[in-house]
Design an enzyme around this catalytic site. Structure first.
Site, PDB file in Angstrom:
ATOM      1  N   ASP A 135      -8.504  -1.756  -6.706  1.00  0.00           N
ATOM      2  CA  ASP A 135      -7.979  -1.678  -5.235  1.00  0.00           C
ATOM      3  C   ASP A 135      -8.699  -2.714  -4.215  1.00  0.00           C
ATOM      4  O   ASP A 135      -8.389  -2.793  -3.200  1.00  0.00           O
ATOM      5  CB  ASP A 135      -8.122  -0.133  -4.375  1.00  0.00           C
ATOM      6  CG  ASP A 135      -9.560   0.296  -4.674  1.00  0.00           C
ATOM      7  OD1 ASP A 135     -10.438  -0.367  -4.733  1.00  0.00           O
ATOM      8  OD2 ASP A 135      -9.565   1.350  -4.464  1.00  0.00           O
TER       9      ASP A 135
ATOM     10  N   HIS B 274     -13.115  -0.372  -3.506  1.00  0.00           N
ATOM     11  CA  HIS B 274     -14.075   0.705  -3.924  1.00  0.00           C
ATOM     12  C   HIS B 274     -14.929  -0.107  -5.337  1.00  0.00           C
ATOM     13  O   HIS B 274     -14.198  -0.461  -6.193  1.00  0.00           O
ATOM     14  CB  HIS B 274     -13.481   1.945  -4.495  1.00  0.00           C
ATOM     15  CG  HIS B 274     -12.831   2.655  -3.376  1.00  0.00           C
ATOM     16  ND1 HIS B 274     -11.393   2.369  -2.925  1.00  0.00           N
ATOM     17  CD2 HIS B 274     -13.365   3.539  -2.490  1.00  0.00           C
ATOM     18  CE1 HIS B 274     -11.382   3.458  -2.099  1.00  0.00           C
ATOM     19  NE2 HIS B 274     -12.551   4.144  -1.808  1.00  0.00           N
TER      20      HIS B 274
END
Length: 180
Positions: free
Chosen positions: A152, A155
């Site tokens: 993503d 993270h």
């Protein structure tokens, strides 16, 4: 530890997160602290403020690490609200006699230079105002490094967690030494 997904260990096993690694390091170095990770993925400063009183009452921490604000920024919530919420969290900790460490995050560059500067200024201003130490950027050396981030791009992965702890440790260590 009052934080969001970066401290809750989003997308990785909880035992691999930097907060768990902090507990291990404290034990290895002879510090008798128990780390309570009260981090919630997706949390904002508003959410942290809503639960800080109960967290402080339940755990009576000697040191409160605050890592919130990233989700406020990603959602473009008003910076004045973020500032007020973080200030109120710090005040509640200090009123309980708890030493506070503020942990900053940064936003991706697509949010624009002006907004990013104002976002960072929130952490700097609060650190000065409340005389609390500030970790300038939890993801220093991690953010933007594809090998250390999950798919993503927001993270950190398992491999990044030790680096995150290393980013916090030099700011936390003087607080630990003062408490002995």
């Amino acid at each position: 530890m009052l934080g969001d997904s970066l401290s809750a260990g989003y997308g990785i096993d909880g035992d691999d997160g930097w907060v768990h690694l902090l507990q291990q390091r404290l034990h290895q170095q002879g510090y008798p602290y128990r780390v309570v990770n009260a981090s919630i993925s997706g949390d904002t400063t508003r959410g942290g403020l809503a639960r800080v009183a109960q967290t402080l009452a339940q755990n009576a921490p000697q040191i409160l690490l605050i890592q919130l604000g990233g989700n406020d920024g990603l959602r473009a919530l008003p910076l004045a609200e973020m500032h007020n919420n973080l200030g109120a969290i710090i005040e509640q900790g200090q009123k309980k006699g708890t030493t506070v460490l503020l942990i900053g995050v940064r936003l991706p560059p697509n949010y624009g230079e002006v907004y990013i500067k104002k976002f960072l200024d929130v952490y700097r201003d609060l650190a000065r105002r409340y005389r609390v130490p500030l970790v300038p950027f939890l993801l220093e050396g991690v953010g933007g490094n594809e090998q250390l981030m999950q798919v993503d791009g927001l993270h950190p992965n398992r491999a990044a967690q030790a680096r995150m702890l290393d980013n916090v440790w030099p700011h936390l260590l003087p607080l630990l030494q003062r408490k002995q």
